[in-house]
Design a protein around this motif. Structure first.
Motif, mmCIF file in Angstrom:
data_model
loop_
_atom_site.group_PDB
_atom_site.id
_atom_site.type_symbol
_atom_site.label_atom_id
_atom_site.label_comp_id
_atom_site.label_asym_id
_atom_site.label_seq_id
_atom_site.Cartn_x
_atom_site.Cartn_y
_atom_site.Cartn_z
ATOM 1 N N GLY A 116 0.829 -1.205 0.000
ATOM 2 C CA GLY A 116 0.000 0.000 0.000
ATOM 3 C C GLY A 116 0.861 1.252 0.000
ATOM 4 O O GLY A 116 2.059 1.197 -0.327
ATOM 5 N N GLU A 117 0.263 2.374 0.381
ATOM 6 C CA GLU A 117 0.993 3.643 0.345
ATOM 7 C C GLU A 117 1.758 3.889 1.637
ATOM 8 O O GLU A 117 2.983 3.867 1.680
ATOM 9 C CB GLU A 117 -0.017 4.779 0.106
ATOM 10 C CG GLU A 117 0.621 6.141 0.029
ATOM 11 C CD GLU A 117 -0.397 7.254 0.184
ATOM 12 O OE1 GLU A 117 -0.934 7.426 1.296
ATOM 13 O OE2 GLU A 117 -0.663 7.946 -0.816
ATOM 14 N N GLN A 118 1.019 4.141 2.702
ATOM 15 C CA GLN A 118 1.599 4.450 4.009
ATOM 16 C C GLN A 118 0.518 4.173 5.046
ATOM 17 O O GLN A 118 -0.660 4.134 4.717
ATOM 18 C CB GLN A 118 2.002 5.920 4.077
ATOM 19 C CG GLN A 118 0.821 6.859 3.914
ATOM 20 C CD GLN A 118 1.115 8.299 4.358
ATOM 21 O OE1 GLN A 118 2.108 8.576 4.994
ATOM 22 N NE2 GLN A 118 0.211 9.207 4.023
ATOM 23 N N PRO A 119 0.919 3.975 6.314
ATOM 24 C CA PRO A 119 -0.095 3.769 7.338
ATOM 25 C C PRO A 119 -0.995 4.998 7.458
ATOM 26 O O PRO A 119 -0.544 6.125 7.217
ATOM 27 C CB PRO A 119 0.724 3.597 8.624
ATOM 28 C CG PRO A 119 2.150 3.703 8.263
ATOM 29 C CD PRO A 119 2.281 4.002 6.825
ATOM 30 N N GLY A 120 -2.236 4.782 7.819
ATOM 31 C CA GLY A 120 -3.151 5.891 8.098
ATOM 32 C C GLY A 120 -3.248 6.109 9.600
ATOM 33 O O GLY A 120 -2.460 5.546 10.379
ATOM 34 N N GLU B 27 -3.754 2.864 11.606
ATOM 35 C CA GLU B 27 -2.572 2.008 11.527
ATOM 36 C C GLU B 27 -1.462 2.559 12.426
ATOM 37 O O GLU B 27 -0.770 1.815 13.119
ATOM 38 C CB GLU B 27 -2.080 1.917 10.075
ATOM 39 C CG GLU B 27 -2.971 1.105 9.151
ATOM 40 C CD GLU B 27 -4.228 1.823 8.682
ATOM 41 O OE1 GLU B 27 -4.291 3.071 8.842
ATOM 42 O OE2 GLU B 27 -5.134 1.167 8.138
ATOM 43 N N PRO C 34 -0.569 -2.746 9.602
ATOM 44 C CA PRO C 34 -1.008 -2.202 8.309
ATOM 45 C C PRO C 34 -2.466 -2.542 8.005
ATOM 46 O O PRO C 34 -2.953 -3.613 8.385
ATOM 47 C CB PRO C 34 -0.076 -2.896 7.302
ATOM 48 C CG PRO C 34 0.320 -4.174 7.957
ATOM 49 C CD PRO C 34 0.337 -3.915 9.440
ATOM 50 N N PHE C 35 -3.109 -1.656 7.343
ATOM 51 C CA PHE C 35 -4.477 -1.866 6.837
ATOM 52 C C PHE C 35 -5.452 -2.377 7.904
ATOM 53 O O PHE C 35 -6.058 -3.432 7.757
ATOM 54 C CB PHE C 35 -4.449 -2.810 5.611
ATOM 55 C CG PHE C 35 -3.970 -2.100 4.364
ATOM 56 C CD1 PHE C 35 -4.817 -1.254 3.644
ATOM 57 C CD2 PHE C 35 -2.671 -2.258 3.912
ATOM 58 C CE1 PHE C 35 -4.373 -0.578 2.511
ATOM 59 C CE2 PHE C 35 -2.215 -1.580 2.785
ATOM 60 C CZ PHE C 35 -3.078 -0.746 2.082
ATOM 61 N N ALA D 285 -9.635 1.708 4.937
ATOM 62 C CA ALA D 285 -9.124 1.084 3.691
ATOM 63 C C ALA D 285 -8.859 -0.398 3.932
ATOM 64 O O ALA D 285 -9.067 -1.236 3.048
ATOM 65 C CB ALA D 285 -7.843 1.784 3.221
ATOM 66 N N ASN E 43 3.570 -1.564 3.407
ATOM 67 C CA ASN E 43 3.423 -0.241 2.794
ATOM 68 C C ASN E 43 4.746 0.237 2.211
ATOM 69 O O ASN E 43 5.819 -0.132 2.713
ATOM 70 C CB ASN E 43 2.958 0.764 3.856
ATOM 71 C CG ASN E 43 1.495 0.620 4.171
ATOM 72 O OD1 ASN E 43 0.638 0.772 3.289
ATOM 73 N ND2 ASN E 43 1.177 0.301 5.416
ATOM 74 N N HIS F 147 -5.505 1.662 -5.324
ATOM 75 C CA HIS F 147 -5.471 1.619 -3.867
ATOM 76 C C HIS F 147 -6.911 1.514 -3.354
ATOM 77 O O HIS F 147 -7.797 2.186 -3.879
ATOM 78 C CB HIS F 147 -4.812 2.892 -3.332
ATOM 79 C CG HIS F 147 -4.496 2.793 -1.881
ATOM 80 N ND1 HIS F 147 -5.463 2.911 -0.909
ATOM 81 C CD2 HIS F 147 -3.333 2.534 -1.230
ATOM 82 C CE1 HIS F 147 -4.894 2.747 0.283
ATOM 83 N NE2 HIS F 147 -3.607 2.523 0.106
HETATM 84 N N1 URA Z 1 -3.546 2.872 3.464
HETATM 85 C C1 URA Z 1 -2.366 2.288 3.167
HETATM 86 O O1 URA Z 1 -1.824 2.479 2.095
HETATM 87 N N2 URA Z 1 -1.815 1.509 4.058
HETATM 88 C C2 URA Z 1 -2.361 1.249 5.230
HETATM 89 O O2 URA Z 1 -1.769 0.501 6.007
HETATM 90 C C3 URA Z 1 -3.594 1.852 5.510
HETATM 91 C C4 URA Z 1 -4.163 2.671 4.632
#
Ligand code: URA
Length: 202
Positions: free
Chosen positions: A44-48, A51, A57-58, A62, A84, A164
């Protein structure tokens, strides 16, 4: 990233966990999770926000959508490695809320060495890039997600490009959400099938 040469995923994760958050007020690095040598690694992109708080993660909105899509595609999350491109939550404070801020190309580049090392330890059969940031990190340069959607050879990794899951949460209406979700599930199924064929060929 200074010169680092971890000899195992555990050693790499120790390094990542010890790094400063990207933004003041960030809680922790969110490490990838899942088995070694899986069929699929999802990037994925990055933790939100969630997270960052929970350290996995995730696990936010999302993630709920991703879990639902995986279930519909017949994929067991516990058999997949999930990570991520960027390991820290980048956000802008707005009162009590922390609003997601997209990592820029320089930031993605800084985290890229860790992602590459991580995937080299994990050794998935197929790396699934979800969205533009994951694609940028894996490809080493920006390429359009929708034009390249599907099987894709990243430098050093057999891969697959899809959207995504957050992009589905931003769909303008229910019909677009449903269509987008069905296409995402179809991508996950196709990726699983491709990974299985790589496994059989190995
Ligand atoms: N979006 C992401 O790309 N990664 C996550 O862990 C949560 C949301």
């Amino acid at each position: 990233m200074k010169q680092e040469n971890p000899k195992s995923l555990t050693a790499l994760n120790r390094l990542i966990a010890a790094a400063e958050p990207m933004v003041e007020g960030g809680t922790r690095a969110v490490l990838g999770e899942g088995p070694l040598h899986p069929d699929l690694a999802l990037v994925g992109e990055q933790p939100g926000d969630q997270e960052d708080l929970q350290g996995r993660p995730f696990v936010g909105p999302a993630g709920t959508l991703l879990n639902r899509a995986m279930a519909e595609a017949g994929i067991d999350r516990s058999e997949v490695y999930v990570t991520n491109a960027v390991k820290h939550f980048k956000f802008e404070p707005r009162g009590k809320r922390r609003l997601h801020a997209r990592p820029n190309a320089g930031e993605v580049k800084r985290y890229r060495g860790w992602l590459e090392k991580e995937l080299n330890f994990v050794q998935p059969k197929l790396v699934v890039a979800m969205g533009a940031t994951a694609v940028l990190a894996l490809e080493g340069k920006a390429i359009p997600v929708l034009k390249n959607r599907g099987a894709h050879l990243f430098p050093g990794h057999a891969g697959f490009i899809t959207v995504h899951p957050s992009s589905l949460l931003r769909a303008p209406d229910d019909a677009a959400r449903r269509t987008g979700f069905a296409a995402f599930v179809a991508d996950l199924k196709a990726a699983k099938k491709l990974a299985t064929s790589h496994r059989k060929a190995a």
